[in-house]
Write a protein that holds these residues in place. Sequence first.
Motif, PDB file in Angstrom:
ATOM      1  N   ARG A 181       0.835  -1.205   0.000  1.00  0.00           N
ATOM      2  CA  ARG A 181       0.000   0.000   0.000  1.00  0.00           C
ATOM      3  C   ARG A 181       0.875   1.261   0.000  1.00  0.00           C
ATOM      4  O   ARG A 181       1.931   1.292   0.632  1.00  0.00           O
ATOM      5  CB  ARG A 181      -0.877  -0.009   1.256  1.00  0.00           C
ATOM      6  CG  ARG A 181      -1.808   1.181   1.406  1.00  0.00           C
ATOM      7  CD  ARG A 181      -2.488   1.162   2.765  1.00  0.00           C
ATOM      8  NE  ARG A 181      -3.352   0.007   2.968  1.00  0.00           N
ATOM      9  CZ  ARG A 181      -4.670   0.009   2.799  1.00  0.00           C
ATOM     10  NH1 ARG A 181      -5.295   1.111   2.423  1.00  0.00           N
ATOM     11  NH2 ARG A 181      -5.372  -1.075   3.017  1.00  0.00           N
ATOM     12  N   ILE A 183       1.460   4.961   1.435  1.00  0.00           N
ATOM     13  CA  ILE A 183       1.129   5.411   2.787  1.00  0.00           C
ATOM     14  C   ILE A 183       0.969   6.920   2.905  1.00  0.00           C
ATOM     15  O   ILE A 183       0.607   7.412   3.967  1.00  0.00           O
ATOM     16  CB  ILE A 183       2.156   4.900   3.817  1.00  0.00           C
ATOM     17  CG1 ILE A 183       3.567   5.398   3.514  1.00  0.00           C
ATOM     18  CG2 ILE A 183       2.118   3.390   3.882  1.00  0.00           C
ATOM     19  CD1 ILE A 183       4.591   4.968   4.570  1.00  0.00           C
ATOM     20  N   ARG A 238      -3.367   5.725  -0.743  1.00  0.00           N
ATOM     21  CA  ARG A 238      -3.398   5.009   0.539  1.00  0.00           C
ATOM     22  C   ARG A 238      -4.694   4.250   0.782  1.00  0.00           C
ATOM     23  O   ARG A 238      -4.760   3.427   1.710  1.00  0.00           O
ATOM     24  CB  ARG A 238      -3.102   5.973   1.701  1.00  0.00           C
ATOM     25  CG  ARG A 238      -4.214   6.924   2.012  1.00  0.00           C
ATOM     26  CD  ARG A 238      -3.793   8.027   2.972  1.00  0.00           C
ATOM     27  NE  ARG A 238      -3.019   7.593   4.120  1.00  0.00           N
ATOM     28  CZ  ARG A 238      -3.546   7.186   5.268  1.00  0.00           C
ATOM     29  NH1 ARG A 238      -4.869   7.106   5.410  1.00  0.00           N
ATOM     30  NH2 ARG A 238      -2.774   6.854   6.277  1.00  0.00           N
ATOM     31  N   SER A 277       5.771   3.548   0.892  1.00  0.00           N
ATOM     32  CA  SER A 277       4.871   2.396   0.875  1.00  0.00           C
ATOM     33  C   SER A 277       5.133   1.515   2.079  1.00  0.00           C
ATOM     34  O   SER A 277       6.157   1.615   2.747  1.00  0.00           O
ATOM     35  CB  SER A 277       5.067   1.588  -0.419  1.00  0.00           C
ATOM     36  OG  SER A 277       6.383   1.068  -0.494  1.00  0.00           O
TER      37      SER A 277
END
Length: 288
Positions: A181, A183, A238, A277
């Motif tokens: 993901r 962030i 995100r 990430s």
Amino acid sequence: MSLNNQVIDRPISLDLPSVEANLTYLIPTAEKPVNYTYEPPAGIPRTNATYQTYKLPIYNARSISENISLDREGFAFTGHNTNVRNFYDEDEVRRVYYPEAEQLLKEVTGGTKVVIFDHTLRNAGQSKPGENNIKEPAKRVHNDFTAKSGYTRARLELAARGIDDIDALLKQRFAIINVWRAITQPIQESPLALCDAQSIAPTDLVAGDLVYRDRVGETYGVTYNSQHKWFYFPQMHRDEALFIKCFDSAEDGYARFAAHTAFEDPTSPANAPPRESIELRTLVFYPA
């Protein structure tokens, strides 16, 4: 929500927008590749592996994301809101993000038990080896576990948690799945490319030792094959999650290993901020 569709043999249409970028592959040698995760003793190289880059198309998979599955291509993508405010706060990640991801993985895979055992933050602007645990994006084609180390790491992590009946658990089907993901802001620099597991031949995967101070792991380097099909999800933010299957104990047609790498996106602005990430490494156990 299941991104674990029934396995069927069908190619993904490549009638998609793409970028051309250099991907770094392992050059095969007679010697087993060795990579140190720390500065090794004097006279020992950090790695004995050599690499070569190939300029390849990487297809934008956003428009086909609902047709991609963990069990067929070895990766999957979904929107997913998170309540984490600061991913650099270790306590908040474990307290808030781990339970979120555990529930998400159960929904996505149909798994009955999820064990999150590790996470890595990546930010080239903040990475200080030896001083913090933030790493730079990994820009070599690789897979995090091998047919051997998938079992080894699973046993190690289950034992560390005092879980009973480890032998019984490891006899049922399980997978090691990364949850990846962005962030902070949408990713522009060093996005992640994923290789369709159906396009990877077993001979493309080369087991190498990953040497830590207290143990030796094993990962796959990947050698070039013109059949490899590469995909990415540009501008990830995100509230999106990407799943990467790094190991599957099943050997009956499911995708087992998803090669992946960060790459330099030629469409990325020259002043793009460093990619930020997080990836979780998880054990997912399927119904017996």
